[in-house]
Design a protein around this motif. Structure first.
Motif, short mmCIF file in Angstrom:
data_model
loop_
_atom_site.label_atom_id
_atom_site.label_comp_id
_atom_site.label_asym_id
_atom_site.label_seq_id
_atom_site.Cartn_x
_atom_site.Cartn_y
_atom_site.Cartn_z
N GLN A 80 -53.91 -42.15 -28.01
CA GLN A 80 -54.00 -41.14 -26.97
C GLN A 80 -55.41 -40.56 -26.92
O GLN A 80 -55.91 -40.09 -27.95
CB GLN A 80 -52.98 -40.03 -27.22
CG GLN A 80 -51.56 -40.54 -27.11
CD GLN A 80 -50.54 -39.43 -27.11
OE1 GLN A 80 -50.86 -38.26 -26.98
NE2 GLN A 80 -49.28 -39.80 -27.25
N CYS A 120 -57.74 -37.72 -26.31
CA CYS A 120 -57.40 -36.30 -26.41
C CYS A 120 -58.62 -35.40 -26.31
O CYS A 120 -59.75 -35.81 -26.56
CB CYS A 120 -56.65 -36.02 -27.72
SG CYS A 120 -57.60 -36.30 -29.22
N ASN A 152 -53.46 -34.22 -24.81
CA ASN A 152 -53.80 -35.51 -24.20
C ASN A 152 -54.75 -35.27 -23.04
O ASN A 152 -54.60 -34.33 -22.28
CB ASN A 152 -52.51 -36.19 -23.73
CG ASN A 152 -52.69 -37.65 -23.43
OD1 ASN A 152 -53.59 -38.04 -22.69
ND2 ASN A 152 -51.82 -38.48 -23.97
N PRO A 155 -53.54 -37.74 -18.37
CA PRO A 155 -53.26 -38.29 -19.70
C PRO A 155 -53.57 -39.79 -19.77
O PRO A 155 -53.34 -40.53 -18.82
CB PRO A 155 -51.76 -38.06 -19.88
CG PRO A 155 -51.20 -38.05 -18.50
CD PRO A 155 -52.30 -37.51 -17.61
N THR A 207 -52.76 -42.86 -22.41
CA THR A 207 -52.04 -43.34 -23.59
C THR A 207 -51.98 -44.86 -23.52
O THR A 207 -51.54 -45.42 -22.52
CB THR A 207 -50.61 -42.76 -23.65
OG1 THR A 207 -50.69 -41.33 -23.66
CG2 THR A 207 -49.86 -43.24 -24.88
#
Length: 156
Positions: A6, A8, A137, A140, A142
């Motif tokens: 992730q 971040c 995050n 986001p 991912t």
């Protein structure tokens, strides 16, 4: 090996009431180790993680820079539950490496990450502890990453 990567803005790990690791901008990575993983899997994952281009450049162009290019931090957290299978509604973890062997394997992974990138940029949780992970995050974004399947390994 499996990783949930992730991007971040910040991430931290707390055990009990104590924050044991925290990072600013970078990557928070949940790492799962299967019972069939080898040094070859570590090498693959380290190479991919350090060079994964998920950050933008100074002009805002996306997907151009890696965590290493930007000199950001990485927080790694061992998570055996990434190799969960379900038996009905009950989780089963027989695909995960046994705790004593995986602790050494995870330590080897962290050492390889530090050698490939930077000792002071790699942080981690506490192996085997009940941890609270706080991830802000960014995006986001991912990414799921898995090392190539070993010969004879059964897909779960």
């Amino acid at each position: 090996m499996r990783a949930v990567i992730q991007r971040c803005r910040s991430a931290s790990v707390t055990v009990g009431d104590e924050v044991i690791s925290s990072i600013g901008k970078g990557l928070c990575i949940l790492i799962g180790i299967s019972r069939n993983d080898t040094k070859k899997d570590i090498d693959y994952m380290v190479r991919k993680i350090v060079n994964l281009r998920i950050f933008e450049d100074e002009n805002g162009k996306r997907w151009t820079h890696s965590v290493q290019d930007k000199k950001y931090e990485i927080l790694c957290i061992s998570q055996f539950t990434l190799y969960c299978t379900l038996k009905g509604n009950k989780p089963d973890f027989h695909h995960s490496m046994a705790a004593d062997a995986s602790e050494k394997f995870y330590s080897d992974f962290l050492s390889s990450m530090k050698a490939a990138y930077s000792d002071d940029k790699i942080k981690d949780g506490k192996f085997g502890a009940l941890m609270q992970v706080n991830i802000q995050n960014d995006g986001p974004v991912t990414i799921n990453l898995e090392s190539p399947r070993n010969e004879g390994e059964v897909a779960n």
